[in-house]
Design a protein around this motif. Structure first.
Motif, PDB file in Angstrom:
ATOM      1  N   ARG A  12      -3.049   4.425  -1.940  1.00 45.55           N
ATOM      2  CA  ARG A  12      -1.674   4.943  -1.984  1.00 45.55           C
ATOM      3  C   ARG A  12      -1.653   6.469  -1.907  1.00 45.55           C
ATOM      4  NH1 ARG A  12       1.700   1.055  -6.181  1.00 45.55           N
ATOM      5  NH2 ARG A  12       1.310  -0.898  -5.051  1.00 45.55           N
ATOM      6  N   ASP A  13      -2.604   7.105  -2.576  1.00 46.12           N
ATOM      7  CA  ASP A  13      -2.664   8.560  -2.518  1.00 46.12           C
ATOM      8  C   ASP A  13      -2.957   9.026  -1.094  1.00 46.12           C
ATOM      9  OD1 ASP A  13      -2.954  11.246  -4.046  1.00 46.12           O
ATOM     10  OD2 ASP A  13      -4.812  11.129  -2.890  1.00 46.12           O
ATOM     11  N   ALA A  14      -3.901   8.365  -0.427  1.00 46.93           N
ATOM     12  CA  ALA A  14      -4.249   8.745   0.938  1.00 46.93           C
ATOM     13  C   ALA A  14      -3.067   8.551   1.885  1.00 46.93           C
ATOM     14  CB  ALA A  14      -5.453   7.930   1.412  1.00 46.93           C
ATOM     15  N   ALA A  15      -2.314   7.463   1.716  1.00 49.30           N
ATOM     16  CA  ALA A  15      -1.154   7.226   2.560  1.00 49.30           C
ATOM     17  C   ALA A  15      -0.134   8.347   2.401  1.00 49.30           C
ATOM     18  CB  ALA A  15      -0.531   5.873   2.228  1.00 49.30           C
ATOM     19  N   MET A  16       0.073   8.811   1.170  1.00 51.73           N
ATOM     20  CA  MET A  16       1.001   9.911   0.927  1.00 51.73           C
ATOM     21  C   MET A  16       0.515  11.195   1.598  1.00 51.73           C
ATOM     22  SD  MET A  16       3.788   9.586  -0.944  1.00 51.73           S
ATOM     23  CE  MET A  16       4.605   8.442  -2.049  1.00 51.73           C
ATOM     24  N   ARG A  17      -0.787  11.458   1.489  1.00 50.59           N
ATOM     25  CA  ARG A  17      -1.324  12.709   2.034  1.00 50.59           C
ATOM     26  C   ARG A  17      -1.292  12.729   3.557  1.00 50.59           C
ATOM     27  NH1 ARG A  17      -3.863  15.759  -1.949  1.00 50.59           N
ATOM     28  NH2 ARG A  17      -4.072  14.618  -3.923  1.00 50.59           N
ATOM     29  N   ASP A  18      -1.230  11.553   4.172  1.00 47.60           N
ATOM     30  CA  ASP A  18      -1.191  11.478   5.633  1.00 47.60           C
ATOM     31  C   ASP A  18       0.214  11.649   6.201  1.00 47.60           C
ATOM     32  OD1 ASP A  18      -3.906  11.111   5.823  1.00 47.60           O
ATOM     33  OD2 ASP A  18      -3.795   8.920   5.944  1.00 47.60           O
ATOM     34  N   GLY A  70       4.008   9.605  -7.603  1.00 46.07           N
ATOM     35  CA  GLY A  70       3.884   8.432  -8.458  1.00 46.07           C
ATOM     36  C   GLY A  70       4.480   8.642  -9.838  1.00 46.07           C
ATOM     37  N   LEU A  71       4.930   7.537 -10.411  1.00 45.07           N
ATOM     38  CA  LEU A  71       5.452   7.516 -11.782  1.00 45.07           C
ATOM     39  C   LEU A  71       4.677   6.453 -12.544  1.00 45.07           C
ATOM     40  CD1 LEU A  71       7.381   7.888 -14.172  1.00 45.07           C
ATOM     41  CD2 LEU A  71       9.085   6.536 -12.919  1.00 45.07           C
ATOM     42  N   ALA A  72       3.984   6.886 -13.580  1.00 50.19           N
ATOM     43  CA  ALA A  72       3.219   5.967 -14.428  1.00 50.19           C
ATOM     44  C   ALA A  72       3.995   5.703 -15.712  1.00 50.19           C
ATOM     45  CB  ALA A  72       1.855   6.558 -14.764  1.00 50.19           C
ATOM     46  N   LEU A  94     -12.744   9.044 -22.279  1.00 48.88           N
ATOM     47  CA  LEU A  94     -11.493   8.323 -22.126  1.00 48.88           C
ATOM     48  C   LEU A  94     -11.690   7.163 -21.149  1.00 48.88           C
ATOM     49  CD1 LEU A  94      -9.065  11.374 -21.703  1.00 48.88           C
ATOM     50  CD2 LEU A  94      -9.822  10.293 -23.821  1.00 48.88           C
ATOM     51  N   SER A  95     -10.941   6.085 -21.363  1.00 52.70           N
ATOM     52  CA  SER A  95     -10.976   4.957 -20.421  1.00 52.70           C
ATOM     53  C   SER A  95      -9.565   4.422 -20.225  1.00 52.70           C
ATOM     54  CB  SER A  95     -11.902   3.852 -20.932  1.00 52.70           C
ATOM     55  OG  SER A  95     -11.455   3.335 -22.162  1.00 52.70           O
ATOM     56  N   PHE A  96      -9.291   3.959 -19.000  1.00 56.12           N
ATOM     57  CA  PHE A  96      -7.946   3.552 -18.627  1.00 56.12           C
ATOM     58  C   PHE A  96      -7.989   2.275 -17.788  1.00 56.12           C
ATOM     59  CE2 PHE A  96      -8.062   8.145 -19.014  1.00 56.12           C
ATOM     60  CZ  PHE A  96      -6.961   8.422 -19.807  1.00 56.12           C
ATOM     61  N   ARG A  97      -6.897   1.531 -17.859  1.00 60.53           N
ATOM     62  CA  ARG A  97      -6.665   0.397 -16.969  1.00 60.53           C
ATOM     63  C   ARG A  97      -5.278   0.582 -16.363  1.00 60.53           C
ATOM     64  NH1 ARG A  97      -7.418  -4.947 -19.850  1.00 60.53           N
ATOM     65  NH2 ARG A  97      -9.574  -4.848 -19.119  1.00 60.53           N
ATOM     66  N   LEU A  98      -5.198   0.451 -15.027  1.00 58.81           N
ATOM     67  CA  LEU A  98      -3.948   0.641 -14.308  1.00 58.81           C
ATOM     68  C   LEU A  98      -3.533  -0.649 -13.628  1.00 58.81           C
ATOM     69  CD1 LEU A  98      -4.720   4.021 -12.438  1.00 58.81           C
ATOM     70  CD2 LEU A  98      -3.949   3.709 -14.805  1.00 58.81           C
ATOM     71  N   ALA A  99      -2.263  -1.006 -13.756  1.00 62.08           N
ATOM     72  CA  ALA A  99      -1.663  -2.103 -13.006  1.00 62.08           C
ATOM     73  C   ALA A  99      -0.538  -1.512 -12.161  1.00 62.08           C
ATOM     74  CB  ALA A  99      -1.120  -3.179 -13.940  1.00 62.08           C
ATOM     75  N   PHE A 100      -0.211  -2.177 -11.047  1.00 59.39           N
ATOM     76  CA  PHE A 100       0.657  -1.561 -10.049  1.00 59.39           C
ATOM     77  C   PHE A 100       1.832  -2.459  -9.675  1.00 59.39           C
ATOM     78  CE2 PHE A 100      -3.440   0.344  -9.720  1.00 59.39           C
ATOM     79  CZ  PHE A 100      -3.230   1.671  -9.386  1.00 59.39           C
ATOM     80  N   ALA A 101       2.988  -1.822  -9.520  1.00 60.23           N
ATOM     81  CA  ALA A 101       4.125  -2.501  -8.904  1.00 60.23           C
ATOM     82  C   ALA A 101       3.906  -2.542  -7.400  1.00 60.23           C
ATOM     83  CB  ALA A 101       5.420  -1.774  -9.229  1.00 60.23           C
ATOM     84  N   PRO A 117       7.319   5.862  -3.531  1.00 61.15           N
ATOM     85  CA  PRO A 117       6.539   6.257  -4.703  1.00 61.15           C
ATOM     86  C   PRO A 117       5.731   5.086  -5.252  1.00 61.15           C
ATOM     87  CG  PRO A 117       8.855   6.030  -5.265  1.00 61.15           C
ATOM     88  CD  PRO A 117       8.768   5.896  -3.772  1.00 61.15           C
ATOM     89  N   SER A 118       4.612   5.421  -5.861  1.00 65.68           N
ATOM     90  CA  SER A 118       3.775   4.417  -6.511  1.00 65.68           C
ATOM     91  C   SER A 118       4.198   4.319  -7.974  1.00 65.68           C
ATOM     92  CB  SER A 118       2.303   4.814  -6.413  1.00 65.68           C
ATOM     93  OG  SER A 118       1.480   3.833  -6.988  1.00 65.68           O
TER      94      SER A 118
END
Length: 278
Positions: free
Chosen positions: A75-81, A90-92, A132-139, A147-148
């Motif tokens: 998603r980040d790459a798509a935005m940068r292109d 993005g909004l987390a 630190l450790s994180f888990r991300l889930a996506f709409a 936006p992501s």
């Protein structure tokens, strides 16, 4: 009802991001790297929210992650292109259980199967580090320029003390909300209700409001994209003081409703500032 965790802002270089945020009167955290090739230099706020300027710091790792179908990097790459990049990509939302959030979204046909899990080291202002450790889930996402929306679960037991990073020279205290533009807001009503786990409320001016825990998501008609984040709203302790600070720094701003807006240098979008209400 969701609460805002952070906003993602893509920059070409973290140095440029740091310089711009500091000129606005923000303290900026030390730079940190992700294992998938991006890095950040965050602006932490006293209400627990933060702004994440994001840049590519390891192109080889970034390209490898993209080739492997890493959802965040794709998603980040798509935005940068994009020929015209949104300033806020993005909004987390804050999550206590990203797996459960994913299942809820999938049931409502608004989610993605993919997850992202990672750890990183955070360097504190006094030189100490914490893991630190994180888990991300996506709409689900509707287009490359949309936006992501995702859900960030902090899985580490350590609670880093960021208080030294939350007293900003411009008096910033928190994030009050986010404004989204849509060419046809009606098209995204159900989607945004699922994403925010809230109800969409119509306003007399034709805009919609989606209440959040401690904030709001405003949806207005317009913009060149089907759906895009137009601005985020930051609260300051004293707006008149902040204006004087920006004038001293030569920062241009425009009056915007009950606050002011400053255009972002990294793409289409703005940061709005309003005075904190007691």
């Amino acid at each position: 009802m969701r609460s805002i965790d952070h906003l993602v802002m893509p920059f070409d270089a973290l140095g440029a991001a740091r310089q711009w945020f500091m000129s606005l009167g923000f303290l900026v955290a030390p730079e940190a790297a992700h294992p998938f090739g991006t890095g950040n230099a965050c602006v932490f706020l006293a209400d627990g929210c933060y702004i994440e300027p994001l840049a590519i710091v390891d192109p080889a790792a970034y390209d490898a992650a993209k080739d492997e179908g890493h959802l965040f990097i794709e998603r980040d790459a798509a935005m940068r292109d994009l020929p015209e990049r949104p300033a806020i990509s993005g909004l987390a939302f804050r999550s206590s259980d990203a797996l459960a959030d994913r299942e809820q979204l999938l049931e409502e046909e608004a989610g993605e199967e993919g997850l992202v899990e990672f750890g990183r080291t955070m360097r504190l202002p006094d030189g100490r580090t914490v893991e630190l450790s994180f888990r991300l889930a996506f709409a689900a996402i509707h287009a490359a320029d949309a936006p992501s929306f995702f859900y960030c679960e902090a899985r580490h037991t350590a609670k880093p003390d960021r208080s030294a990073l939350t007293t900003h020279p411009n008096g910033a205290t928190g994030i009050a909300g986010v404004t989204v533009e849509a060419r046809d807001p009606q098209m995204f009503r159900d989607y945004l209700a699922s994403v925010a786990d809230s109800e969409v409320q119509g306003n007399d001016d034709g805009a919609d409001t989606v209440p959040l825990d401690g904030g709001r998501l405003d949806v207005v008609a317009g913009g060149p994209s089907p759906l895009a984040i137009d601005s985020l709203t930051v609260t300051v302790a004293d707006l008149a003081f902040a204006k004087k600070f920006w004038q001293g720094q030569g920062i241009a701003y425009s009056e915007a409703g009950d606050g002011v807006a400053i255009a972002c240098p990294n793409g289409r979008g703005a940061i709005r500032f309003i005075e904190e209400r007691s």
